[in-house]
Design an enzyme around this catalytic site. Sequence first.
Site, PDB file in Angstrom:
ATOM      1  N   TYR A 142     -10.345  28.590  -5.071  1.00  0.00           N
ATOM      2  CA  TYR A 142     -11.382  29.572  -5.053  1.00  0.00           C
ATOM      3  C   TYR A 142     -12.525  28.926  -4.339  1.00  0.00           C
ATOM      4  CZ  TYR A 142     -15.527  32.622  -6.189  1.00  0.00           C
ATOM      5  OH  TYR A 142     -16.786  33.279  -6.144  1.00  0.00           O
ATOM      6  N   ASP A 237     -13.413  21.591   0.012  1.00  0.00           N
ATOM      7  CA  ASP A 237     -14.189  22.215  -0.632  1.00  0.00           C
ATOM      8  C   ASP A 237     -15.016  21.784  -1.957  1.00  0.00           C
ATOM      9  OD1 ASP A 237     -15.833  24.225  -1.775  1.00  0.00           O
ATOM     10  OD2 ASP A 237     -14.322  25.363  -1.951  1.00  0.00           O
ATOM     11  N   LYS A 265     -23.376  23.356  -6.640  1.00  0.00           N
ATOM     12  CA  LYS A 265     -22.946  23.079  -7.728  1.00  0.00           C
ATOM     13  C   LYS A 265     -23.898  21.884  -8.009  1.00  0.00           C
ATOM     14  CE  LYS A 265     -19.763  25.763  -9.298  1.00  0.00           C
ATOM     15  NZ  LYS A 265     -18.523  26.756  -8.710  1.00  0.00           N
TER      16      LYS A 265
HETATM   17  C1  LIG Z   1     -17.893  27.230  -7.384  1.00  0.00           C
HETATM   18  C2  LIG Z   1     -17.379  27.250  -6.465  1.00  0.00           C
HETATM   19  C3  LIG Z   1     -17.626  27.674  -5.368  1.00  0.00           C
HETATM   20  C4  LIG Z   1     -18.866  28.632  -4.915  1.00  0.00           C
HETATM   21  O1  LIG Z   1     -20.068  27.954  -5.345  1.00  0.00           O
HETATM   22  P1  LIG Z   1     -21.072  29.890  -5.343  1.00  0.00           P
HETATM   23  O2  LIG Z   1     -21.933  28.317  -5.698  1.00  0.00           O
HETATM   24  O3  LIG Z   1     -20.625  30.305  -6.821  1.00  0.00           O
HETATM   25  O4  LIG Z   1     -21.104  30.912  -5.241  1.00  0.00           O
HETATM   26  C5  LIG Z   1     -16.621  27.612  -4.426  1.00  0.00           C
HETATM   27  N1  LIG Z   1     -15.451  26.504  -4.272  1.00  0.00           N
HETATM   28  C6  LIG Z   1     -16.028  25.736  -5.427  1.00  0.00           C
HETATM   29  C7  LIG Z   1     -15.119  25.120  -4.947  1.00  0.00           C
HETATM   30  C8  LIG Z   1     -16.156  26.236  -6.473  1.00  0.00           C
HETATM   31  O5  LIG Z   1     -15.919  25.701  -7.407  1.00  0.00           O
END
Ligand SMILES: *Cc1c(COP(=O)(O)O)cnc(C)c1O
Length: 428
Positions: A142, A237, A265
């Site tokens: 994701y 990512d 995060k």
């Molecule tokens: C949570 C997450 C996102 C999206 O981040 P948001 O702050 O919710 O937009 C993108 N990539 C990864 C790997 C994630 O865990």
Amino acid sequence: MMTNQDIFQRAQQTIPGGVNSPVRAFKSVGGTPRFITRAEGAHIWDIEGKQYIDYLGSWGPAIVGHAHPEVVKAVQDATLNGLSFGAPTEGEVVLAEKIAELLPSIEQVRLVSSGTEATMSAIRLARGFTGRKKIIKFEGCYHGHSDSLLVKAGSGLLTFGNPSSAGVPAEFVSHTIVLDYNDIDKVKKTFEEVGHDIACIIVEPIAGNMNLVKPVVGFLEGLRELCTAYGALLIFDEVMTGFRAGPKGVQGLTGIKPDLTTLAKVIGGGMPVGAFGGRKEIMQHIAPMGAVYQAGTLSGNPISVAAGLKTLEILSRPGFYEKLTSATEALITGLKEKAAKHHIAFSADSVGGMFGIYFRSSIPTRFAEVHESNITAFNTFFHAMLDEGVHLAPSAFEAGFVSACHDNEVLNKTFEAADKAFAKVAAL
Ligand SMILES: *Cc1c(COP(=O)(O)O)cnc(C)c1O
């Protein structure tokens, strides 16, 4: 007293599904989400006053524990100077320097307000830098909810994806190629066919959005080699894994250097912050230096930056990750013991402060394998744990998070709860 059920009903009148992010609605496990009133250390409390041991950790950010006094103080101090200026601040510079110091693959970094913005902007930059259109992503990873990333595998060898959300025209994802995580042969074949059209690969270097799935030996190395050979950019990512899997993210654990990294995060410590960064030569293509446009009214917000900086300072202290990692390992060891006692098909894995639990006998390496786990067993376990005062992620396809405040007492209470919860699973 207001119940979770009361407020959830009320919420659904004015908020779609009663929540501001879908997984919070408990759709996959059923039942009523807990409305949280406060959090401290390893615990959260709901609107009924019930206390839970928290393994959500706000989906990752709460790594130093909820409402850490030093983070709260940093935020309080920052608010006294004003909430947002729309002009640069010294704090942003310090946070950028700190990120660049901790992640050597990053020479320059741009702050945004969410992970979604970070990945969306990193991909635009990769396309702008290479002058190419196509991107590769992996099923089950994701990367936020921007249009070109809301895509699932189609059929056929060269799997151009299908939109996974209504409202995304097929044309918008027609340049997104979706492949199987950990299948380097498919990536190789794809590069052999259209390698010179590929702007970038974006990958969760340890996947945390299809539950926890680690890369097999050779997968990330293979991605690095192919990107280098074909002039495509490799984007790690690390929105979830950055400062969560280890002090230098997965790139620190593996020694593999991405061209671009996305973060969010943990770097906001619970406030909205995202970031993308990499080699200066690439980052210079962003406005105002270059032709790739990217902007944000609240980017680098001073309150968020204060929370992030203090969080990064705390987790840079000696022994932080050793303690976090051993607590997380102790957690999954204890859970496996309880599952074995009740003869449940169960496995678990962890890295740094994140973990996965799977109701299947072996640790999955692909999206399809994650889906082979026993969902009924998970849902039963989830609700039994919740009843016992342990709040896990409300889906069999999400990872879990441990904080520096999850001490032995918290873990032992978790094991007592798990003993009862696995007994309910065994009785299914
Ligand atoms: C949570 C997450 C996102 C999206 O981040 P948001 O702050 O919710 O937009 C993108 N990539 C990864 C790997 C994630 O865990």
